[in-house]
Enzyme design. Structure first.
Site, PDB file in Angstrom:
ATOM      1  N   ASP A   1       0.864  -1.192   0.000  1.00  0.00           N
ATOM      2  CA  ASP A   1       0.000   0.000   0.000  1.00  0.00           C
ATOM      3  C   ASP A   1       0.893   1.232   0.000  1.00  0.00           C
ATOM      4  O   ASP A   1       2.094   1.131   0.261  1.00  0.00           O
ATOM      5  CB  ASP A   1      -0.907   0.006   1.254  1.00  0.00           C
ATOM      6  CG  ASP A   1      -2.161   0.863   1.070  1.00  0.00           C
ATOM      7  OD1 ASP A   1      -2.016   2.081   0.818  1.00  0.00           O
ATOM      8  OD2 ASP A   1      -3.275   0.330   1.177  1.00  0.00           O
TER       9      ASP A   1
ATOM     10  N   GLY B   1     -13.427   6.590  -2.278  1.00  0.00           N
ATOM     11  CA  GLY B   1     -13.984   7.225  -1.090  1.00  0.00           C
ATOM     12  C   GLY B   1     -15.496   7.186  -1.165  1.00  0.00           C
ATOM     13  O   GLY B   1     -16.050   6.579  -2.078  1.00  0.00           O
TER      14      GLY B   1
ATOM     15  N   SER C   1     -17.376  -2.963  -7.721  1.00  0.00           N
ATOM     16  CA  SER C   1     -18.302  -2.202  -6.870  1.00  0.00           C
ATOM     17  C   SER C   1     -19.716  -2.196  -7.423  1.00  0.00           C
ATOM     18  O   SER C   1     -19.929  -2.280  -8.644  1.00  0.00           O
ATOM     19  CB  SER C   1     -17.788  -0.761  -6.804  1.00  0.00           C
ATOM     20  OG  SER C   1     -18.773   0.092  -6.282  1.00  0.00           O
TER      21      SER C   1
ATOM     22  N   CYS D   1     -21.201   0.330  -7.721  1.00  0.00           N
ATOM     23  CA  CYS D   1     -21.271   1.576  -8.509  1.00  0.00           C
ATOM     24  C   CYS D   1     -21.221   1.329 -10.010  1.00  0.00           C
ATOM     25  O   CYS D   1     -21.364   2.258 -10.794  1.00  0.00           O
ATOM     26  CB  CYS D   1     -20.138   2.519  -8.114  1.00  0.00           C
ATOM     27  SG  CYS D   1     -20.370   3.217  -6.483  1.00  0.00           S
TER      28      CYS D   1
ATOM     29  N   TYR E   1     -15.873   6.629 -11.202  1.00  0.00           N
ATOM     30  CA  TYR E   1     -15.428   5.513 -10.352  1.00  0.00           C
ATOM     31  C   TYR E   1     -16.064   4.202 -10.834  1.00  0.00           C
ATOM     32  O   TYR E   1     -15.398   3.174 -10.968  1.00  0.00           O
ATOM     33  CB  TYR E   1     -15.810   5.823  -8.905  1.00  0.00           C
ATOM     34  CG  TYR E   1     -15.644   4.691  -7.918  1.00  0.00           C
ATOM     35  CD1 TYR E   1     -14.390   4.341  -7.415  1.00  0.00           C
ATOM     36  CD2 TYR E   1     -16.760   3.969  -7.470  1.00  0.00           C
ATOM     37  CE1 TYR E   1     -14.250   3.308  -6.500  1.00  0.00           C
ATOM     38  CE2 TYR E   1     -16.624   2.938  -6.553  1.00  0.00           C
ATOM     39  CZ  TYR E   1     -15.376   2.608  -6.077  1.00  0.00           C
ATOM     40  OH  TYR E   1     -15.245   1.579  -5.173  1.00  0.00           O
TER      41      TYR E   1
ATOM     42  N   GLU F   1     -14.946   9.089   3.987  1.00  0.00           N
ATOM     43  CA  GLU F   1     -15.853   8.221   4.738  1.00  0.00           C
ATOM     44  C   GLU F   1     -17.194   8.085   4.021  1.00  0.00           C
ATOM     45  O   GLU F   1     -17.627   8.971   3.314  1.00  0.00           O
ATOM     46  CB  GLU F   1     -16.055   8.737   6.170  1.00  0.00           C
ATOM     47  CG  GLU F   1     -16.734  10.085   6.294  1.00  0.00           C
ATOM     48  CD  GLU F   1     -15.768  11.257   6.130  1.00  0.00           C
ATOM     49  OE1 GLU F   1     -14.635  11.049   5.677  1.00  0.00           O
ATOM     50  OE2 GLU F   1     -16.182  12.389   6.454  1.00  0.00           O
TER      51      GLU F   1
ATOM     52  N   LYS G   1     -21.110  12.100  13.247  1.00  0.00           N
ATOM     53  CA  LYS G   1     -21.942  13.270  13.541  1.00  0.00           C
ATOM     54  C   LYS G   1     -22.754  13.047  14.820  1.00  0.00           C
ATOM     55  O   LYS G   1     -22.909  13.942  15.643  1.00  0.00           O
ATOM     56  CB  LYS G   1     -22.892  13.547  12.364  1.00  0.00           C
ATOM     57  CG  LYS G   1     -22.169  14.063  11.119  1.00  0.00           C
ATOM     58  CD  LYS G   1     -23.142  14.219   9.956  1.00  0.00           C
ATOM     59  CE  LYS G   1     -22.393  14.557   8.671  1.00  0.00           C
ATOM     60  NZ  LYS G   1     -23.289  14.751   7.528  1.00  0.00           N
TER      61      LYS G   1
ATOM     62  N   ARG H   1     -30.238   2.597   0.581  1.00  0.00           N
ATOM     63  CA  ARG H   1     -28.996   1.844   0.399  1.00  0.00           C
ATOM     64  C   ARG H   1     -29.045   0.606   1.298  1.00  0.00           C
ATOM     65  O   ARG H   1     -29.821   0.540   2.243  1.00  0.00           O
ATOM     66  CB  ARG H   1     -27.773   2.674   0.830  1.00  0.00           C
ATOM     67  CG  ARG H   1     -27.423   3.886  -0.019  1.00  0.00           C
ATOM     68  CD  ARG H   1     -26.922   3.503  -1.397  1.00  0.00           C
ATOM     69  NE  ARG H   1     -26.507   4.677  -2.144  1.00  0.00           N
ATOM     70  CZ  ARG H   1     -27.327   5.481  -2.828  1.00  0.00           C
ATOM     71  NH1 ARG H   1     -28.621   5.241  -2.870  1.00  0.00           N
ATOM     72  NH2 ARG H   1     -26.855   6.519  -3.500  1.00  0.00           N
TER      73      ARG H   1
HETATM   74  P1  NAD Z   1      -9.585   2.135   1.143  1.00  0.00           P
HETATM   75  O1  NAD Z   1      -9.461   3.477   0.479  1.00  0.00           O
HETATM   76  O2  NAD Z   1      -9.615   2.091   2.624  1.00  0.00           O
HETATM   77  O3  NAD Z   1      -8.433   1.169   0.631  1.00  0.00           O
HETATM   78  C1  NAD Z   1      -7.820   1.310  -0.617  1.00  0.00           C
HETATM   79  C2  NAD Z   1      -6.322   1.318  -0.380  1.00  0.00           C
HETATM   80  O4  NAD Z   1      -5.656   1.405  -1.640  1.00  0.00           O
HETATM   81  C3  NAD Z   1      -5.848   2.538   0.449  1.00  0.00           C
HETATM   82  O5  NAD Z   1      -5.193   2.113   1.621  1.00  0.00           O
HETATM   83  C4  NAD Z   1      -4.922   3.273  -0.486  1.00  0.00           C
HETATM   84  O6  NAD Z   1      -3.807   3.856   0.154  1.00  0.00           O
HETATM   85  C5  NAD Z   1      -4.491   2.147  -1.422  1.00  0.00           C
HETATM   86  N1  NAD Z   1      -3.987   2.717  -2.659  1.00  0.00           N
HETATM   87  C6  NAD Z   1      -4.541   3.696  -3.415  1.00  0.00           C
HETATM   88  N2  NAD Z   1      -3.749   4.000  -4.439  1.00  0.00           N
HETATM   89  C7  NAD Z   1      -2.650   3.195  -4.334  1.00  0.00           C
HETATM   90  C8  NAD Z   1      -1.468   3.057  -5.090  1.00  0.00           C
HETATM   91  N3  NAD Z   1      -1.249   3.823  -6.169  1.00  0.00           N
HETATM   92  N4  NAD Z   1      -0.549   2.142  -4.709  1.00  0.00           N
HETATM   93  C9  NAD Z   1      -0.762   1.375  -3.604  1.00  0.00           C
HETATM   94  N5  NAD Z   1      -1.881   1.458  -2.842  1.00  0.00           N
HETATM   95  C10 NAD Z   1      -2.800   2.368  -3.205  1.00  0.00           C
HETATM   96  O7  NAD Z   1     -10.885   1.474   0.520  1.00  0.00           O
HETATM   97  P2  NAD Z   1     -11.666   0.156   0.960  1.00  0.00           P
HETATM   98  O8  NAD Z   1     -12.990   0.581   1.468  1.00  0.00           O
HETATM   99  O9  NAD Z   1     -10.806  -0.711   1.799  1.00  0.00           O
HETATM  100  O10 NAD Z   1     -11.906  -0.513  -0.464  1.00  0.00           O
HETATM  101  C11 NAD Z   1     -11.080  -1.574  -0.963  1.00  0.00           C
HETATM  102  C12 NAD Z   1     -11.511  -1.921  -2.377  1.00  0.00           C
HETATM  103  O11 NAD Z   1     -12.892  -2.287  -2.398  1.00  0.00           O
HETATM  104  C13 NAD Z   1     -11.378  -0.758  -3.353  1.00  0.00           C
HETATM  105  O12 NAD Z   1     -10.968  -1.260  -4.588  1.00  0.00           O
HETATM  106  C14 NAD Z   1     -12.774  -0.222  -3.466  1.00  0.00           C
HETATM  107  O13 NAD Z   1     -12.999   0.448  -4.691  1.00  0.00           O
HETATM  108  C15 NAD Z   1     -13.592  -1.491  -3.341  1.00  0.00           C
HETATM  109  N6  NAD Z   1     -14.950  -1.225  -2.850  1.00  0.00           N
HETATM  110  C16 NAD Z   1     -15.142  -0.827  -1.568  1.00  0.00           C
HETATM  111  C17 NAD Z   1     -16.431  -0.565  -1.119  1.00  0.00           C
HETATM  112  C18 NAD Z   1     -16.699  -0.138   0.304  1.00  0.00           C
HETATM  113  O14 NAD Z   1     -17.858   0.018   0.638  1.00  0.00           O
HETATM  114  N7  NAD Z   1     -15.700   0.057   1.158  1.00  0.00           N
HETATM  115  C19 NAD Z   1     -17.513  -0.716  -1.992  1.00  0.00           C
HETATM  116  C20 NAD Z   1     -17.267  -1.106  -3.295  1.00  0.00           C
HETATM  117  C21 NAD Z   1     -15.987  -1.383  -3.717  1.00  0.00           C
END
Ligand code: NAD
Length: 324
Positions: free
Chosen positions: A33, A77, A119, A121, A150, A192, A201, A221
């Site tokens: 990461d 995000g 996702s 999305c 996204y 968040e 909040k 949702r």
């Molecule tokens: P998060 O932002 O907490 O984790 C993503 C991580 O990727 C971060 O720690 C960030 O530092 C790392 N990252 C970003 N760019 C990088 C790079 N260039 N090199 C190395 N690391 C990098 O998000 P999350 O909620 O843990 O989501 C994880 C995955 O699940 C993501 O792909 C997200 O799109 C997908 N997702 C999450 C949700 C959700 O509700 N949390 C929903 C749909 C999809």
């Protein structure tokens, strides 16, 4: 010999929890990461701080045999990050580059099994206009019309992974997550999502006070607790089902109802002030028919259970800030 896994995005919310889960199952785990997890020590055996947009880093982290790669790294995000339009170029460029590089590095190193986190999305906006009846079955993804860049990037990357499966024989597994929440995730950094933002909040507010909600709060949702998500991921990776498949909850609520549930947990009565803000689609809910059929998976606990654990963690973060 222990099984080995590489977790990309291991400093993030889902990635750091996934590392713990894999360690609990006896895996040797390398995380990668841009940053270490913010709210806990990583339990990974090896943790590389590196930028996966850089091909050299992707080759470097794949310099040994891995039984499984979990690709969760993305520029992402909540609505405040994705739906304002301000980060579109970064989101598309950064996440697509990560996926292009990692997948190619895995292919060249002969690493076969890759999980990719897509996702909800990706689902078309036109099927999510009615808050009471959104359609998010896996086969409704096309004709494509995600409502955010996204979502478009995720759809492109799904196709990229499936192409490598088709042409190069990689074993791809793809899940479409629906709003995953829980402790040790973003709660006050602008990335968040609704459950964490509302918990924050409500934890800040004095009983009898007021909180703000974006929009009229009637948008719907569903939300899935992190442990349930990890179980879904592990079942998918352990199966021979490729996906894409929804990993989410079918317990759909309005944002106003979500706020009421959290107020109940907090034991506070607060007024809700509806303000203008980035919103996303009008309704969204997971459709779990396919995952139930293929993996016999359903969330095991109601939303309120996960909210209790999440509120308690965010309340302690707020109290720490208050005392600082
Ligand atoms: P998060 O932002 O907490 O984790 C993503 C991580 O990727 C971060 O720690 C960030 O530092 C790392 N990252 C970003 N760019 C990088 C790079 N260039 N090199 C190395 N690391 C990098 O998000 P999350 O909620 O843990 O989501 C994880 C995955 O699940 C993501 O792909 C997200 O799109 C997908 N997702 C999450 C949700 C959700 O509700 N949390 C929903 C749909 C999809």
């Amino acid at each position: 010999m222990d099984k080995t896994a590489l977790v990309c995005g291991a400093g993030g919310f889902i990635g750091s929890h996934l590392v713990s889960r894999l360690k609990g199952e006896g895996y040797w785990v390398r995380g990668v990461d841009l940053k270490y997890p913010e709210f806990c020590e990583t339990v990974a055996d090896d943790f590389v701080i590196g930028d996966l947009r850089d091909q050299y880093i992707c080759r470097h982290v794949t310099d040994r045999k891995f039984d499984e790669v979990y690709q969760l790294a993305a520029d992402m995000g909540g609505a405040g990050y994705i739906f304002t339009g301000e980060h579109d170029a970064d989101v598309m460029h950064n996440s697509a580059t990560i996926n292009l590089n990692m997948l190619d590095a895995c292919h060249k190193r002969n690493i076969r099994k890759i999980f990719y986190s897509s996702s909800a999305c990706i689902y078309p906006e036109y099927n999510q206009m009615d808050p009471d009846n959104p359609k998010c079955s896996e086969d409704s993804a096309y004709p494509a019309k995600p409502d955010s860049e996204y979502g478009w990037e995720k759809l492109f990357s799904e196709r990229l992974y499936l192409s490598y499966q088709r042409n190069h024989g990689l074993e791809i597994r793809i899940a479409r997550f629906h709003n995953i929440f829980g402790p040790e995730g973003s709660w006050n950094d602008g990335r968040e999502k609704a459950p964490a933002a509302l918990c924050r909040k409500i934890a800040w507010a004095e009983d009898g006070g007021e909180i703000e909600i974006w929009g009229d709060g009637k948008q719907t949702r569903s939300f899935l607790y992190i442990d349930e998500c990890l179980e879904g991921i592990r079942r998918l990776v352990g199966s021979d089902f490729i996906g894409p498949v929804n990993i989410g909850s079918e317990e759909m609520v309005t944002i106003n109802q979500l706020a009421d549930m959290i107020m109940g947990i907090a034991g506070k009565k607060l007024r809700i002030k509806h303000i203008h803000g980035p919103l996303g689609v009008r309704g969204r809910n997971s459709d779990n028919r396919l995952i139930s059929k293929k993996l016999e998976w359903q969330p095991s606990q109601p939303l309120a259970e996960g909210l209790r654990k999440t509120y308690s963690w965010i309340e302690s973060m707020v109290n720490n800030k208050r005392q600082a």
